[in-house]
Enzyme design. Sequence first.
Site, PDB file in Angstrom:
ATOM      1  N   SER A 178       0.828  -1.200   0.000  1.00  0.00           N
ATOM      2  CA  SER A 178       0.000   0.000   0.000  1.00  0.00           C
ATOM      3  C   SER A 178       0.863   1.250   0.000  1.00  0.00           C
ATOM      4  O   SER A 178       1.898   1.309   0.657  1.00  0.00           O
ATOM      5  CB  SER A 178      -0.931   0.030   1.213  1.00  0.00           C
ATOM      6  OG  SER A 178      -1.706   1.218   1.199  1.00  0.00           O
ATOM      7  N   LYS A 205      -4.634  -6.578   3.307  1.00  0.00           N
ATOM      8  CA  LYS A 205      -4.594  -5.491   2.318  1.00  0.00           C
ATOM      9  C   LYS A 205      -5.993  -5.195   1.782  1.00  0.00           C
ATOM     10  O   LYS A 205      -6.356  -4.030   1.561  1.00  0.00           O
ATOM     11  CB  LYS A 205      -3.655  -5.869   1.164  1.00  0.00           C
ATOM     12  CG  LYS A 205      -3.612  -4.847   0.013  1.00  0.00           C
ATOM     13  CD  LYS A 205      -3.191  -3.472   0.497  1.00  0.00           C
ATOM     14  CE  LYS A 205      -2.765  -2.544  -0.638  1.00  0.00           C
ATOM     15  NZ  LYS A 205      -3.724  -2.331  -1.698  1.00  0.00           N
ATOM     16  N   HIS A 224      -7.696  -3.202   4.411  1.00  0.00           N
ATOM     17  CA  HIS A 224      -7.100  -1.865   4.351  1.00  0.00           C
ATOM     18  C   HIS A 224      -7.816  -1.042   3.287  1.00  0.00           C
ATOM     19  O   HIS A 224      -8.218   0.105   3.517  1.00  0.00           O
ATOM     20  CB  HIS A 224      -5.607  -1.966   4.026  1.00  0.00           C
ATOM     21  CG  HIS A 224      -4.984  -0.672   3.591  1.00  0.00           C
ATOM     22  ND1 HIS A 224      -5.150  -0.153   2.326  1.00  0.00           N
ATOM     23  CD2 HIS A 224      -4.189   0.208   4.249  1.00  0.00           C
ATOM     24  CE1 HIS A 224      -4.508   0.995   2.218  1.00  0.00           C
ATOM     25  NE2 HIS A 224      -3.912   1.236   3.375  1.00  0.00           N
ATOM     26  N   ASN A 225      -7.997  -1.630   2.103  1.00  0.00           N
ATOM     27  CA  ASN A 225      -8.635  -0.898   1.014  1.00  0.00           C
ATOM     28  C   ASN A 225     -10.109  -0.640   1.280  1.00  0.00           C
ATOM     29  O   ASN A 225     -10.652   0.386   0.879  1.00  0.00           O
ATOM     30  CB  ASN A 225      -8.458  -1.665  -0.301  1.00  0.00           C
ATOM     31  CG  ASN A 225      -7.049  -1.538  -0.854  1.00  0.00           C
ATOM     32  OD1 ASN A 225      -6.101  -1.277  -0.124  1.00  0.00           O
ATOM     33  ND2 ASN A 225      -6.894  -1.745  -2.145  1.00  0.00           N
ATOM     34  N   GLU A 253     -10.194   2.241   3.436  1.00  0.00           N
ATOM     35  CA  GLU A 253      -9.852   3.384   2.570  1.00  0.00           C
ATOM     36  C   GLU A 253     -11.089   3.876   1.811  1.00  0.00           C
ATOM     37  O   GLU A 253     -11.334   5.090   1.724  1.00  0.00           O
ATOM     38  CB  GLU A 253      -8.762   2.943   1.596  1.00  0.00           C
ATOM     39  CG  GLU A 253      -8.320   3.963   0.587  1.00  0.00           C
ATOM     40  CD  GLU A 253      -7.348   3.351  -0.418  1.00  0.00           C
ATOM     41  OE1 GLU A 253      -7.552   3.571  -1.637  1.00  0.00           O
ATOM     42  OE2 GLU A 253      -6.410   2.651   0.007  1.00  0.00           O
TER      43      GLU A 253
END
Length: 476
Positions: free
Chosen positions: A130, A184, A187-188, A191
Amino acid sequence: MAQAEIGLIGLGVMGSNLALNIAEKGNRIAVFNRTVEATRKFYADAGELQSQIVPCETIEEFVAAIRPPRPIIIMIKAGEAVDQQMELLKPYLETNDIMIDAGNANFRDTMRRFDNLKDSGLTFIGMGVSGGEEGARHGPSIMVGGRQESWKRVEKVLTSIAAKFDGVPCVDWLGENGAGHFVKTIHNGIEYADMQMIAEIYGILRDGLKMGATEIGEVFGEWNRGRLNSYLIEITEKVLKAADPITGRPIVDLILDKAGQKGTGKWSVIEAQNMGVPATGIEAAVAARSISSMKDEREAAEKVLGLPNVGEFRVADKAAFLKDLESALLASKIGAYAQGFAVMSAASREFNWNLPMPTIAKIWRAGCIIRSQFLDEITTAFTKDPDVANLIVTPAFARMVKESDGALRRVVSAAALGGLPVPALASALGYFDSYRRGRGTANLIQAQRDFFGAHGFDRIDGEDAHHGPWGSGLSA
């Protein structure tokens, strides 16, 4: 000539920047691209870093240039292309060589690839990266999933290139098989939620308070010096203050309001639903992007329905309302992070990953897109209580939610009364109100389910009667 410590396939924007980062940190790297011209150009443009780079024009040459056991980063478009590249590589690899998918892969694809390699003598790492182009070049946040011995082989290189927070590298091994890519993905998802919430606040400032882009940028700049300090708030100020070189107008006012998405937000929602964990902020953000893409339909609907007839958006005290907006954004961001970590906790149990929550918070403190001031506080919260059911019931975050709850409520109310869409902010309020209420309304749903489907229910008095009297005269 000394062999390279690591190899990389795919010299697109992310691959090229990651390779330069690896070389710059003193690691010899072999590079290969399907198009030979791209490899030659990359090497020619590498300047003083050429001494650390081994450009290769064939797979045979590439594999031979790397020190065994060979770690090979594959940085190409996620999906079938990765499988094809792996098949091309396999005939040239030896026992314990490691293929590393560093793209935005679906973690289920990563788990499948592990299974496919289990009897081959080869192994695999699913590596979430990232930070975008800038992070790849100067220091990303890196989330590693795979066998621990594979991690040990690449630990020195990855530690050297990762972003640093107070000198601590933002990279670590998080667990077996798909753990890194799952983290990940979440995480996105966070986001997506974070960006949507910021956009909704921007909408209130633009359409409610009638503020111009530059003035709104000043507001975000002020917030970035306080509790909301984060990468996304920082770049929001810069975006809002940027002028179009053609017209001189704020560039944001000239950008079409259709948001793209590549799938990771949707995957976050799907996995949360699969595990029965509410991730309402992420769901709202994904849905909002989908609605944004329906530009023609929205314009047609506005002609038919018109905008809500609510009169002028008014606030009694603009300065006080701006403080409410700041607090509301903080509260909703906390909700999104809490939901993301709750999904990861559920996945950790389901897939036997033993995901280290404090470590995840630590490696998100720098390099990644959602880095923010309170990730340090999240690290502390999970260090004190790694098995806490939800971040919002930890002492520090419970206090923040209580302090910002009123502001979030006022902002969502003002937006609703003013006809301004705030699906993600409203979802955060609904989430907090639902999660904190010991006696909800699902008893009625259970009664309905039993009525039409005889699904049964549990009683609060513990009586051993699990169906209602719907078939008797009492049901009338």
